[in-house]
Design an enzyme around this catalytic site. Structure first.
Site, mmCIF file in Angstrom:
data_model
loop_
_atom_site.group_PDB
_atom_site.id
_atom_site.type_symbol
_atom_site.label_atom_id
_atom_site.label_comp_id
_atom_site.label_asym_id
_atom_site.label_seq_id
_atom_site.Cartn_x
_atom_site.Cartn_y
_atom_site.Cartn_z
ATOM 1 N N GLU A 48 -4.255 50.236 -19.803
ATOM 2 C CA GLU A 48 -4.741 51.604 -19.601
ATOM 3 C C GLU A 48 -6.104 51.579 -18.895
ATOM 4 O OE1 GLU A 48 -5.641 55.595 -22.334
ATOM 5 O OE2 GLU A 48 -5.318 53.649 -23.311
ATOM 6 N N LYS A 139 -1.718 60.962 -17.853
ATOM 7 C CA LYS A 139 -1.689 61.153 -19.297
ATOM 8 C C LYS A 139 -1.670 62.640 -19.631
ATOM 9 C CE LYS A 139 -3.871 59.067 -23.381
ATOM 10 N NZ LYS A 139 -4.994 58.216 -23.841
ATOM 11 N N CYS A 173 -0.794 55.088 -24.135
ATOM 12 C CA CYS A 173 -1.481 55.081 -25.428
ATOM 13 C C CYS A 173 -0.895 56.132 -26.377
ATOM 14 C CB CYS A 173 -2.987 55.240 -25.211
ATOM 15 S SG CYS A 173 -3.996 54.573 -26.567
#
Length: 317
Positions: A48, A139, A173
């Site tokens: 990430e 994201k 995540c």
């Protein structure tokens, strides 16, 4: 699933660049990708926001109701080290993928190109062995204080990419705690589910093993191994780290098979590259008794609608 090449060797790079130093990240990608390709890897994955690093422990001097000049300067430095997707830095990565003949999946801080050029996104980019940018994912929900750093993605960047060895896609995540987001991946037939993260806790291992069991897919989790030494000495907010341990992120990158077993155990407390040869026939076999978007689904009771339209703040008509 594409059965033309039922096996693929993958590499998971657990490392960290110098924070806020885009050149450091690009150099580290070039070195490690060449190393992994020399070992026969055809799919190489990075953590990430590997470009330009995850700013763990930093507050950017932001409190409810106030910000500071020093915090804004650190933010400007973060913004300056982001990349455009597509853009010149992305093209360098595309050229590298073409040179090595590999797929690259890289976490990066993406700078908005369409409007103010000021908003940043936590993105994952997919590059093919022909040097083409195959897609990106932003994201959907930055977690906690991340919301100050990154904007929110929309349903237009939820790709699953066809390859000769199966379909690759994933979430970043804590997006992976969003059941409906996972379902959108399963519905696109993801075979290799990529989950870059900044979470080094044991509970994250439970998450990736559950996703593998639930989706009957390979799950590849990739985290940074980061220390205080990777933070610039002249960073305004560096004093915030004085009570933190030297190791800020211990890693925990791992590869999990489609029945939830480890293909490679988690790597902790060091940089390294994990390798594994994935047998995609195992994905088909695992779905014999569980396919959550097929025979183990009840569309007469449950349905998911995914809005894949791009959400623009301003439209010209």
């Amino acid at each position: 699933m594409n059965q033309s090449q039922p096996q693929v060797k993958v590499a998971v790079v657990q490392a960290a660049p110098v924070l806020f130093d885009k050149a450091s990240a690009m150099d580290k990608i070039a070195v490690t990708a060449k190393e992994a390709a020399a070992q026969g890897a055809k799919l190489i994955i990075y953590p990430e926001v590997f470009i330009p690093g995850y700013p763990r422990g930093l507050s950017f001097d932001a409190r409810v109701g106030s910000r500071t000049v020093d915090g804004r300067k650190d933010w400007e430095r973060y913004w300056a080290s982001a990349i455009d997707i597509p853009g010149p830095d992305t093209q360098v990565l595309c050229d590298l993928a073409r040179e090595l003949g590999v797929y690259l999946v890289i976490g990066a801080v993406e700078r908005d190109q369409e409007f103010s050029r000021s908003t940043l996104y936590n993105s994952m980019i997919y590059i093919g062995p022909d040097g083409e940018l195959l897609g990106k994912h932003r994201k959907l929900v930055p977690t906690g204080s991340e919301r100050l750093l990154w904007g929110v993605g929309d349903g237009s960047t939820l790709p699953v990419i066809d390859t000769p060895f199966g379909r690759i896609g994933g979430l970043i995540c804590w997006e992976n705690y969003m059941p409906l987001a996972r379902m959108s991946m399963y519905a696109q037939g993801v075979d290799i589910y990529i989950a870059p993260t900044a979470d080094a806790r044991e509970t994250w291992q439970s998450t990736i093993r559950h996703i593998a069991c639930e989706g009957r897919c390979y799950v590849i989790s990739c985290n940074q191994f980061a220390t205080k030494a990777s933070y610039p000495a002249d960073l305004a907010g560096r004093e915030e780290l004085k009570e933190d341990p030297e190791i800020l992120s211990r890693g925990g990158s791992a590869i999990v098979g489609p029945l939830g077993e480890y293909v490679t155990e988690p790597l902790y407390d060091e940089e390294g590259i994990l390798y594994a040869t994935l047998d995609l026939s195992q994905v088909v076999q695992s779905r014999f008794d569980l396919d959550v978007v097929g025979h183990y689904n009840r569309p007469d009771i449950f349905q998911l609608t995914v809005n894949t339209q791009k959400k623009d703040a301003v439209r010209s008509i």
